[in-house]
Design a protein around this motif. Sequence first.
Motif, PDB file in Angstrom:
ATOM      1  N   TRP A 155       0.965  -1.286  -0.065  1.00 51.68           N
ATOM      2  CA  TRP A 155       0.002  -0.110  -0.016  1.00 51.68           C
ATOM      3  C   TRP A 155       0.892   1.494   0.015  1.00 51.68           C
ATOM      4  CZ3 TRP A 155       1.036   2.922   4.153  1.00 51.68           C
ATOM      5  CH2 TRP A 155       1.610   2.324   5.116  1.00 51.68           C
ATOM      6  N   ALA A 156       2.223   1.277   0.157  1.00 51.69           N
ATOM      7  CA  ALA A 156       3.063   2.307   0.504  1.00 51.69           C
ATOM      8  C   ALA A 156       3.881   2.406  -0.837  1.00 51.69           C
ATOM      9  CB  ALA A 156       3.744   2.197   1.787  1.00 51.69           C
ATOM     10  N   GLU A 159       3.506   5.464  -3.613  1.00 54.07           N
ATOM     11  CA  GLU A 159       4.086   6.688  -3.108  1.00 54.07           C
ATOM     12  C   GLU A 159       5.635   6.874  -3.004  1.00 54.07           C
ATOM     13  OE1 GLU A 159       3.010   9.638  -1.777  1.00 54.07           O
ATOM     14  OE2 GLU A 159       4.726  10.268  -0.475  1.00 54.07           O
TER      15      GLU A 159
END
Lengths: 204, 204
Positions: A155-156, A159
């Motif tokens: 999920w990171a 980014e």
Amino acid sequence: MNGSIPNIVIGRLPIYLRELQRMAEEGRHITSSLELGERLGISAAQIRKDLSQFGEFGKQGTGYSIEFLMDNICKILKVDRVWDMVVVGAGDIGSAIARYQGFTNRGFRVGYIFDIDPKIIGTKVGEFIIQDFNSLVEILRKNHIKIGMIAVPGWAAQEVADRLVEGGVSAILNYAPINLNVPSNVRLQYIDPVIHLQRMTYYL
Amino acid sequence: MNGSIPNIVIGRLPIYLRELQRMAEEGRHITSSLELGERLGISAAQIRKDLSQFGEFGKQGTGYSIEFLMDNICKILKVDRVWDMVVVGAGDIGSAIARYQGFTNRGFRVGYIFDIDPKIIGTKVGEFIIQDFNSLVEILRKNHIKIGMIAVPGWAAQEVADRLVEGGVSAILNYAPINLNVPSNVRLQYIDPVIHLQRMTYYL
DNA sequence: TAGATTGTTAATCGATTAACAATC
DNA sequence: TAGATTGTTAATCGATTAACAATC
């Protein structure tokens, strides 16, 4: 001169190089496309064809000087130098990468490791002090680092990829199990053990 | 029925599956070959062609049910079950693999981790007690384990591969930076970060 | 129905292999 | 020289793409 060497050929050069390095460690000096092919499970014709894209590195009747061929493949792949890299994510995988001894002599070196967790920023992983993720872009730019490795949760990862690109990185090795979007001028490779495992279970 | 589906097609199915799982997490229910292809950078025609090797999973005019397609790809890849695996080597990489959370829900589970160093045998890595490498063959046979992961130094990897095969393993994921020789009925995949990095430096 | 998307065919494209002249 | 192996060409093989009838 040829500006359009197939990607699949580039993909095999590191395999050739790794086996040549092993032969050199064994004290060998000369090999042939036939021998190298047998050791790698690749046809001799393919090896000769691949190499011929870049020049003439062998001698008829003799074969290839292992050292000379290694030097040339290193130049082609631009690993006749040492590339500094950053690791983002100081969990189990990121820490293992940062401490990995296998980069030495193969063209790479970890320069910095980053995390976003204040509890571990400033602590050590191997000989590296974990840096604040918020200083990633700045450190990348200051040190002109072109290669980043992503070892954060899925999920990171996007980014992180965006920040790496913002910092000027143009090659990313992604350990997170997720597809990333990056500008077309940025190279991207994936390492996801589950993908490799699922490629084998089909045949079990 | 078709006994000769190209290896390269099998290689893409796990990629499709991973993206479908992500779509499902996003709460999506329907997709199309066009959308999936755009997300993965693969042509829609190729996705349809690949899937058509195994059956008809879509509906004209509508696309694919994400859940239905996932179920079917899982069955094709035989990950509609959980495969027990062993990790050999309890250094940084082996430990990271053993603790990796990403196997869950993707068809795999680490069952045992082994090392040959008496100083760490019996100690814990995550929730696993490090087993003696000398008991590898026995444990593999007793538990009918078919998948092994090699996380030892290059010089030890071939010996580990031989023992895995002796214990009945027929799929090996090798993290050691060396080519291995195994019988033709044993599947083998490699993870070597340097190979991936060298595939990118050519373009830098 | 009209619009959309599949499954599939045929055409194109690209990669691998076989063969051999060149030559060390 | 004789034997061996390269570099390269042409042929073969396989994978991708474009196009569209079928159909939901």
